[in-house]
Design an enzyme around this catalytic site. Structure first.
Site, PDB file in Angstrom:
ATOM      1  N   HIS A   1      34.166  16.056  21.300  1.00 21.61           N
ATOM      2  CA  HIS A   1      33.826  15.972  19.878  1.00 21.61           C
ATOM      3  C   HIS A   1      34.653  16.985  19.069  1.00 21.61           C
ATOM      4  O   HIS A   1      35.708  17.408  19.507  1.00 21.61           O
ATOM      5  CB  HIS A   1      32.322  16.142  19.678  1.00 21.61           C
ATOM      6  CG  HIS A   1      31.516  15.201  20.523  1.00 21.61           C
ATOM      7  ND1 HIS A   1      31.402  13.864  20.250  1.00 21.61           N
ATOM      8  CD2 HIS A   1      30.818  15.415  21.683  1.00 21.61           C
ATOM      9  CE1 HIS A   1      30.657  13.278  21.176  1.00 21.61           C
ATOM     10  NE2 HIS A   1      30.295  14.194  22.061  1.00 21.61           N
TER      11      HIS A   1
ATOM     12  N   GLU B   1      26.700  20.061  19.518  1.00 18.03           N
ATOM     13  CA  GLU B   1      27.317  19.932  20.839  1.00 18.03           C
ATOM     14  C   GLU B   1      28.776  20.381  20.837  1.00 18.03           C
ATOM     15  O   GLU B   1      29.248  21.015  21.782  1.00 18.03           O
ATOM     16  CB  GLU B   1      27.224  18.484  21.323  1.00 18.03           C
ATOM     17  CG  GLU B   1      27.844  18.265  22.699  1.00 18.03           C
ATOM     18  CD  GLU B   1      28.003  16.797  23.058  1.00 18.03           C
ATOM     19  OE1 GLU B   1      28.640  16.512  24.080  1.00 18.03           O
ATOM     20  OE2 GLU B   1      27.503  15.938  22.292  1.00 18.03           O
TER      21      GLU B   1
ATOM     22  N   HIS C   1      31.063  18.255  27.877  1.00 17.72           N
ATOM     23  CA  HIS C   1      30.093  17.662  26.969  1.00 17.72           C
ATOM     24  C   HIS C   1      28.709  18.216  27.280  1.00 17.72           C
ATOM     25  O   HIS C   1      28.507  18.896  28.284  1.00 17.72           O
ATOM     26  CB  HIS C   1      30.069  16.140  27.124  1.00 17.72           C
ATOM     27  CG  HIS C   1      31.243  15.445  26.514  1.00 17.72           C
ATOM     28  ND1 HIS C   1      31.182  14.789  25.306  1.00 17.72           N
ATOM     29  CD2 HIS C   1      32.519  15.316  26.946  1.00 17.72           C
ATOM     30  CE1 HIS C   1      32.378  14.284  25.022  1.00 17.72           C
ATOM     31  NE2 HIS C   1      33.206  14.585  26.006  1.00 17.72           N
TER      32      HIS C   1
ATOM     33  N   GLU D   1      28.671  16.876  31.930  1.00 18.57           N
ATOM     34  CA  GLU D   1      27.538  16.950  31.002  1.00 18.57           C
ATOM     35  C   GLU D   1      26.715  18.174  31.399  1.00 18.57           C
ATOM     36  O   GLU D   1      25.932  18.131  32.349  1.00 18.57           O
ATOM     37  CB  GLU D   1      26.684  15.681  31.085  1.00 18.57           C
ATOM     38  CG  GLU D   1      27.393  14.407  30.649  1.00 18.57           C
ATOM     39  CD  GLU D   1      27.355  14.178  29.142  1.00 18.57           C
ATOM     40  OE1 GLU D   1      27.032  15.133  28.401  1.00 18.57           O
ATOM     41  OE2 GLU D   1      27.641  13.050  28.704  1.00 18.57           O
TER      42      GLU D   1
END
Length: 254
Positions: A11, A25, A78, A143
């Site tokens: 992102h 995030e 992430h 993650e």
């Protein structure tokens, strides 16, 4: 061997990723990518980043950056999210498919996160993700817990240094495993027989002539081979000697 790795902070810019109580995030991703990169850089790994600031890139642009740089590995950072807060917790690693060094590295990273305290959700195949599908090198997406889980956020914040060190150590350990492989040897095969007595006869003949020959039993066949060379040129020279001596030959590897 000096490895090159591109680290991707997921992102960025106008895309904050998952958001929970003002926590974005994209910021956690960048903080962790930079910390892991610093550790790896100090261990001699050539590190590059898709971003080091708050900028937006499409997943395709991220994959293109890695392809253009020609790096050996691509690792994307992430944090997960769920429909309801505190619904789930745990870490997982996503890969295109469960094959090769990327799978071993994913397992090692997940294990390291488990040692820090995260629940291990697993290593999962996600062939539809652009950064895993479009990259031309082994690629992983980590993650690091759920951003809307109080438990995971507490781990992320309180054990941040351990998380970064654990991921870096897992990557380094995987690279060491990749380099520790059996060397490739070239051998010259002069026969493959179903009956052992026929192979024995050829082997005895070759040994009598001074050839460094031996027999292998593989797939129901008794194979008579000569030499074990790491340089193919040496195998070619031996093959020519055997052919000049009247043997039919083929160069095989092991």
């Amino acid at each position: 061997m000096a490895y090159s790795i591109m680290l991707d902070a997921g992102h960025g810019g106008q895309d904050p990723g998952a958001v929970y109580k003002g926590r974005q995030e994209k910021n956690d991703n960048l903080k962790l990518a930079l910390a892991v990169g610093e550790i790896l850089k100090n261990k001699g790994i050539d590190i590059s980043y898709t971003r080091t600031g708050d900028v937006y890139q499409t997943p395709f642009e991220k994959a293109q950056l890695a392809n253009q740089a020609g790096v050996d590995y691509f690792i994307s950072f992430h944090r997960n999210s769920s429909p309801k807060e505190n619904q789930y917790n745990g870490a997982e690693v996503l890969i295109y498919d469960k094959s090769g060094i990327k799978y071993q590295m994913a397992e090692n990273i997940l294990g390291a996160l488990g040692e820090v305290g995260f629940r291990e959700i697993g290593v999962k195949e996600r062939p539809g993700l652009v950064v895993l599908r479009r990259t031309r090198m082994p690629a992983l997406l980590i993650e690091t817990g759920f951003i809307n889980s109080e438990e995971d956020n507490k781990l992320f914040d309180n054990k941040f240094s351990d998380i970064a060190q654990g991921i870096a150590d897992a990557i380094l350990g995987s690279l060491d495993e990749e380099t520790v492989q059996e060397p490739l040897y070239y051998r010259v095969q002069t026969g493959a027989f179903r009956k052992k007595e026929n192979a024995d006869r050829m082997l005895y003949q070759l040994l009598e002539k001074g050839y460094p020959s031996f027999m292998l039993h593989e797939n129901g066949l008794y194979k008579v081979q000569t030499g074990a060379y790491q340089q193919i040129g040496n195998a070619v020279n031996m093959e020519q000697r055997l052919r000049d001596d009247g043997y039919s030959t083929v160069i095989v590897t092991k």
